[in-house]
Scaffold this active site. Structure first.
Site, PDB file in Angstrom:
ATOM      1  N   SER A 253       2.949  20.488  18.016  1.00 40.48           N
ATOM      2  CA  SER A 253       3.695  19.238  17.895  1.00 40.48           C
ATOM      3  C   SER A 253       2.996  18.308  16.937  1.00 40.48           C
ATOM      4  O   SER A 253       1.845  18.496  16.569  1.00 40.48           O
ATOM      5  CB  SER A 253       3.839  18.569  19.251  1.00 40.48           C
ATOM      6  OG  SER A 253       2.695  17.795  19.519  1.00 40.48           O
ATOM      7  N   LYS A 254       3.738  17.301  16.537  1.00 39.25           N
ATOM      8  CA  LYS A 254       3.195  16.327  15.603  1.00 39.25           C
ATOM      9  C   LYS A 254       1.982  15.613  16.191  1.00 39.25           C
ATOM     10  O   LYS A 254       1.167  15.072  15.493  1.00 39.25           O
ATOM     11  CB  LYS A 254       4.261  15.281  15.272  1.00 39.25           C
ATOM     12  CG  LYS A 254       5.397  15.856  14.460  1.00 39.25           C
ATOM     13  CD  LYS A 254       6.469  14.820  14.193  1.00 39.25           C
ATOM     14  CE  LYS A 254       7.665  15.494  13.527  1.00 39.25           C
ATOM     15  NZ  LYS A 254       8.773  14.604  13.292  1.00 39.25           N
ATOM     16  N   ARG A 255       1.926  15.626  17.482  1.00 35.16           N
ATOM     17  CA  ARG A 255       0.862  14.875  18.139  1.00 35.16           C
ATOM     18  C   ARG A 255      -0.380  15.709  18.432  1.00 35.16           C
ATOM     19  O   ARG A 255      -1.385  15.173  18.863  1.00 35.16           O
ATOM     20  CB  ARG A 255       1.385  14.289  19.450  1.00 35.16           C
ATOM     21  CG  ARG A 255       2.519  13.332  19.236  1.00 35.16           C
ATOM     22  CD  ARG A 255       2.905  12.608  20.503  1.00 35.16           C
ATOM     23  NE  ARG A 255       4.005  11.697  20.238  1.00 35.16           N
ATOM     24  CZ  ARG A 255       3.876  10.547  19.598  1.00 35.16           C
ATOM     25  NH1 ARG A 255       2.695  10.162  19.180  1.00 35.16           N
ATOM     26  NH2 ARG A 255       4.911   9.776  19.392  1.00 35.16           N
ATOM     27  N   ASP A 256      -0.268  17.010  18.214  1.00 37.84           N
ATOM     28  CA  ASP A 256      -1.413  17.863  18.491  1.00 37.84           C
ATOM     29  C   ASP A 256      -2.614  17.376  17.712  1.00 37.84           C
ATOM     30  O   ASP A 256      -2.605  17.303  16.507  1.00 37.84           O
ATOM     31  CB  ASP A 256      -1.112  19.300  18.073  1.00 37.84           C
ATOM     32  CG  ASP A 256      -0.953  20.203  19.267  1.00 37.84           C
ATOM     33  OD1 ASP A 256      -1.779  20.079  20.185  1.00 37.84           O
ATOM     34  OD2 ASP A 256      -0.010  20.987  19.304  1.00 37.84           O
TER      35      ASP A 256
END
Length: 496
Positions: A253-256
Site C-alpha cells: 500500500s501507499k502507506r507501507d
RNA sequence: GCCCCAUUCGUCUAGUGGCCUAGGACGUAGCCCUCUCAAGGCUAAAACAGGGGUUCGAGUCCCCUAUGGGGCACCA
C-alpha cells in the site's frame, strides 16, 4: 486501427511503485505497437484529491522516462484529460442511460445503506445494495425529487444470465449476473464514479487496450454491461497482477513504510526511490522484470531492447512481491557503467550534504575505487568516512605490525613512508603507488607489499573498511595523511 | 458469508504434454583473486502446494482440497 492505451491515476497520493509498473507496462505495449500512450487524471473524488499529487505523478513518470502523447499538460485531440473538467459529459450520458431504461435514481441515504450493510453482515446475508429503488414507480420518483431529496444514479445490472469478461492474460472470466449489484454511476454531488467516467472516457478517447491492476477484475462485468448498454464495443482487457507487500500480508500500500526482515527499507513511492539514490534506468529495468521477463535468461536490458519483445499475453498472472534485493544489484550494475566524471557529479550533492569537502580532481581519482563498492549513491558516504577524524578507530601498536612485517621492519617502513609522502612530487596516484609498492616489497619478510599496505591502510584511514590505500591518500591530501602517520610514528616511539 | 483471481528454489522468474536428471537471476554459503570491504571468476545448497483424474506419457490439461490475494463503497 492504431493502438491507444492510457494510464489513469487518481491524484489521491504520490505515484506509487505499483502504479509506475502499470504505467510502464502500458507504455511498453504502446511503444511495441507504435501506438499512443495517454495520461488521464481521474480526480472524480473531490474529497480525496491531494494538492501536488498530479505534479508528482507527472514528475515521477518523466523521471522514469515514461512519456505521454496526450495528457493534461500537452493536450491532444480528445481532451480535456482531467476528469473534473469533463463532468458535463458524464452527466449527459448518465441521463441517456436513465432515458433508455439502463439506470435509475436511488434516494437511499448513506446512513440507510450503512444500516443495510450492518444487517446483512449480522445475518450472514450477501453483502451489497439490495436494489430497493430499482423498481420504484415513476410518480414516486417524481415525488421524492420534488421534495428535494438527494439521489444517485445506479446502473441496472442484468438480474440473471452471465457476463463474460475476456482477459488477455487470464482468458475469459465468467460471472453469474445474480452475484453482481447495481453500482452507483453518478454520485449525489453530480460527479461520476470511476465506472461511468472510465467507460465514457475510454470510449471517447478511442482507447483500444486497457491494462490495469487486477483489483478491477470484479468490476469488469459492470463495465462490460455499461458498454453494452451504450451499444459501444469495449476495449481489450488485461488485468495486471497485484504487487504484494514484501514484509507483511496484503498488497503493497501507499502507506507501507516498514523494513523487511533483512533490514532493507521498503520504498513505495517513486520519489522515494529517486531520493534514495537509485538510477531511473535501474528502476525501470527492475519493474519490467516483475510480472514479465525478457527471455534468453537475461536480466539486464533497456526499454529499447524490451519493447520489441513486450507482449501482453506473456504477462505472468500471479501476484508478486517486489524483489528489492535485485533492485540494489541492478543499480550497482548500472552505477558501474557510469563514467568517472558523471559519477563524481552525481555524488557531489550527497557529499555536500554530509559536509565532506573534496575537490573535484581528488573525487575523480577515487571514483573508480568507489564504483564497484556502491549499490546506491549514498553508500559513498560510508566509504569516505575515513576523512572524518572523529570517526577514527583507536590505533594500537598491534595494528602497525604483521607476522610478515614485524616491528623491526615496520618502524623503518613507516618512517620511510612518512619521508616519501612528505617530499614526493607530484602527489599523485601513480607516483605514490609505484614508490610505496617498492617500499612495501622491501619491508616484508615475504617480499610482498601486502602486509605493508594493509597496516598502512589502517594507520592512514583509521577504518577497518575503507577504499584502497592510494586513492584514500589522494583524497585525504598530503597534510592530513602525514598527520595520521605521525600518530603511528609516535606509537612506535612509545614502544621503544 | 458469497464471488473472482492465483499457486515452480527464500524471492523474481523460464517452462504452453515427451527436449525437465526442472533452466536463469537476486539473495545465501564456500573457494579463487586480494592492502580491508567490494567488484570479478568458479562451485554449492535450494522449487513444480496436496490429492484425484485424462493420457503411452503431466510442472504443463481437468476436478477437488489447501493456502495466498482481490472484490462485495455516493474510493479509485
Amino acid at each position: 486501427m492504431s493502438v491507444r492505451v492510457r494510464f489513469a491515476p487518481s491524484p489521491t497520493g504520490y505515484l506509487h511503485i505499483g502504479g509506475a509498473r502499470t504505467a510502464l507496462f502500458n507504455w511498453l505495449f504502446a511503444q511495441h505497437h507504435g501506438g499512443q500512450f495517454i495520461l488521464r487524471i481521474e480526480d472524480t473524488d473531490q474529497k480525496r484529491t491531494i494538492p501536488g499529487a498530479m505534479d508528482d505523478i507527472m514528475d515521477s513518470l518523466r523521471w522514469l522516462g515514461i512519456t505521454w502523447d496526450e495528457g493534461p499538460d500537452v493536450g491532444g485531440d480528445y481532451g480535456p484529460y482531467i476528469q473534473s473538467e469533463r463532468v458535463e459529459l458524464y452527466q449527459k450520458w448518465a441521463q441517456w442511460l436513465l432515458d433508455n431504461g439502463h439506470a435509475y435514481k436511488c434516494f437511499a441515504t448513506a446512513e440507510e445503506l450503512d444500516k443495510m450493510r450492518a444487517y446483512q453482515k449480522a445475518n450472514n446475508l450477501p453483502l451489497g445494495y439490495d436494489r430497493r429503488y430499482r423498481d420504484t414507480p415513476a410518480d414516486e420518483v417524481a415525488r421524492l425529487e420534488a421534495e428535494g431529496r438527494p439521489y444517485v444514479i445506479r446502473f441496472k445490472m442484468p438480474l440473471d444470465g452471465q457476463t463474460v469478461l475476456p482477459d488477455v492474460i487470464r482468458g475469459d472470466i465468467t460471472f453469474d449476473n445474480d452475484q453482481l449489484n447495481d453500482l452507483v454511476l453518478l454520485k449525489a454531488d453530480g460527479f461520476p464514479t470511476y465506472h461511468l467516467a472510465n467507460v465514457i472516457d475510454d470510449h471517447f478517447m478511442k482507447i483500444t487496450h486497457i491494462m490495469r491492476a487486477d483489483e478491477w477484475i470484479n468490476t469488469g462485468p459492470l463495465h462490460v454491461n455499461i458498454y453494452n448498454a451504450f451499444g459501444w464495443d469495449h476495449p481489450v482487457y488485461a488485468h495486471l497482477p497485484v504487487v504484494l507487500s514484501p514484509s507483511g500480508k496484503g498488497k503493497l500500500s501507499k502507506r507501507d513504510q516498514a523494513f523487511q526482515e533483512d533490514g532493507q527499507q521498503i520504498l513505495v513511492q517513486v520519489k522515494e526511490f529517486r531520493k534514495a539514490g537509485f538510477l531511473n534506468k535501474a528502476v525501470v529495468n527492475f519493474l519490467t522484470n516483475v510480472g514479465w521477463s525478457f527471455g534468453d535468461d537475461r536480466e539486464q536490458f533497456t526499454p529499447e531492447e524490451s519493447i520489441p519483445r513486450f507482449k501482453m499475453a506473456d504477462i505472468n498472472p500471479a501476484p508478486t512481491k517486489l524483489p528489492y534485493s535485485k533492485l540494489f544489484w541492478l543499480n550497482s550494475q548500472y552505477l558501474n557503467t557510469m563514467d568517472e566524471t558523471a559519477l563524481a557529479q552525481a555524488l557531489r550533492p550527497y557529499l555536500d550534504d554530509a559536509g565532506y569537502e573534496i575537490n573535484m580532481d581528488a573525487l575523480i581519482t577515487i571514483v573508480p575505487a568507489l564504483k564497484p563498492r556502491l549499490k546506491t549513491f549514498p553508500d559513498a558516504l560510508e566509504f569516505l568516512q575515513f576523512l572524518d577524524d572523529d570517526a577514527a578507530e583507536p590505533l594500537t601498536i598491534d595494528h602497525l605490525q604483521h607476522k610478515k612485517m614485524p616491528l623491526e621492519n615496520a618502524k623503518p617502513a613507516f618512517e620511510q613512508t612518512y619521508e616519501l609522502l612528505k617530499t614526493i612530487e607530484p602527489f599523485a596516484l601513480d607516483t605514490i603507488q609505484e614508490k610505496m609498492f617498492a617500499l612495501g616489497e622491501q619491508s616484508t619478510l615475504n617480499s610482498k607489499a601486502g602486509p605493508y599496505l594493509g597496516t598502512l591502510r589502517f594507520a592512514i584511514t583509521r577504518q577497518k573498511v575503507s577504499p584502497p590505500l592510494f586513492e584514500s591518500i589522494i583524497v585525504l591530501g598530503r597534510a592530513h595523511t602525514l598527520n595520521r602517520l605521525e600518530q603511528a610514528l609516535a606509537l612506535f616511539n612509545e614502544t621503544d
